[in-house]
Design an enzyme around this catalytic site. Sequence first.
Site, short mmCIF file in Angstrom:
data_model
loop_
_atom_site.label_atom_id
_atom_site.label_comp_id
_atom_site.label_asym_id
_atom_site.label_seq_id
_atom_site.Cartn_x
_atom_site.Cartn_y
_atom_site.Cartn_z
N HIS A 13 -1.30 -1.99 6.03
CA HIS A 13 -0.66 -1.12 7.01
C HIS A 13 0.15 -1.94 8.02
CE1 HIS A 13 -2.75 3.02 6.43
NE2 HIS A 13 -2.52 2.41 5.28
N ASP A 66 0.88 -1.17 0.00
CA ASP A 66 0.00 0.00 0.00
C ASP A 66 0.92 1.23 0.00
OD1 ASP A 66 -1.85 1.98 0.43
OD2 ASP A 66 -2.45 1.31 2.42
N GLU A 111 -0.74 10.75 0.39
CA GLU A 111 -2.09 10.20 0.45
C GLU A 111 -2.41 9.70 1.85
OE1 GLU A 111 -5.07 6.77 0.09
OE2 GLU A 111 -3.06 6.87 0.95
#
Length: 352
Positions: free
Chosen positions: A322, A179, A208
């Site tokens: 994450h 990610d 982001e």
Amino acid sequence: MPEIDELKSLLKMLSDAHGISGYEDDIREMIRSELEDQVDEIKVDKLGNIICVKNGSEFKEMIAAHMDEIGFMVKFIDDNGYIRFTPIGGWFSQIALGQRVILHGRKGRVYGVIGCKPPHLMKNEERKKAVEFKDMFIDVGASSKDEVLDMGIEVGTPITIDRELVEIGKSKVTGKALDNRAGVAVMIQAIKETKSDATIYAVGTVQEEVGLKGARVSAFAIEPDVAIATDVCVATDFPGAESAHMDIKLGKGPAITIVDASGRGLIASKRVLEWLRETAEKYNIPYQLEVAEGGTTDATAIHLTKAGIPTGVISVPARYIHSPVEVIDLEDLKNCALLVARALERAEKYFK
């Protein structure tokens, strides 16, 4: 489309690179290197977004993939040489504990470990609680603050996880920053693959993870007729994920977002969904549909820019998002790039 091994090599290069929000320089240069022979112009805006332009008709298409990864930053160095830090981006604190990290100081990389008081020294009630970031520190092997400063580490030094991409199983890989380095790989490959006649803006966006910042300013400058954000989404095919009542699996194809953040983020328009689904079906590309309660993407910022921009999200399903051990399937990565490439070729039919 390239062989899986080529995509894996591209993804490994991107995943193993380091760049927290605001420090995406290395990833930006990788995008430049991969696309400079594929596009007509490359520029970097004031916030640090890289914008690669492939000239075509007056119809403008935008692809956005954020370059930043979650990480940490030095906020305090004590007299004994231990470093206190703050998270940059969304972390579950227990995942960070015990990780080896890289501090990107003025004199180069310094390795350290994230520690806390060991359970042997904790009282019973302490052992039952999650360790908070305020109770963690980084040990770089120094014995004083001056020694840490001599290493080139200071307040504001960015910190990333020390982890490399490796294969697991037949077609899966695990590593850090998938990610959204997976989304960056999709964007790069889609640009190489597409035969769209439109003018395409491939944008590696910054920051982001801390507020969709790069997408907001780049979309404002470009004002495209249509946009796609490429990212990862939460897979729910592992123990404990059943309670999410979602059906996103690795190996079943890219996910097309219908709604994210329970509608507070993106609610894809009917025309966008028709465009993406009909494209997938026309080219026999497997796909999944996502309705998510949490999390959002660059598409949220893009679709609200100026008078509004029709925007879709095509994601690579990922486990353990994450964390330093995110897992994706390379077949999904390949099909995601294929869907984006074909969608760019057909967008004008739906939005002109």
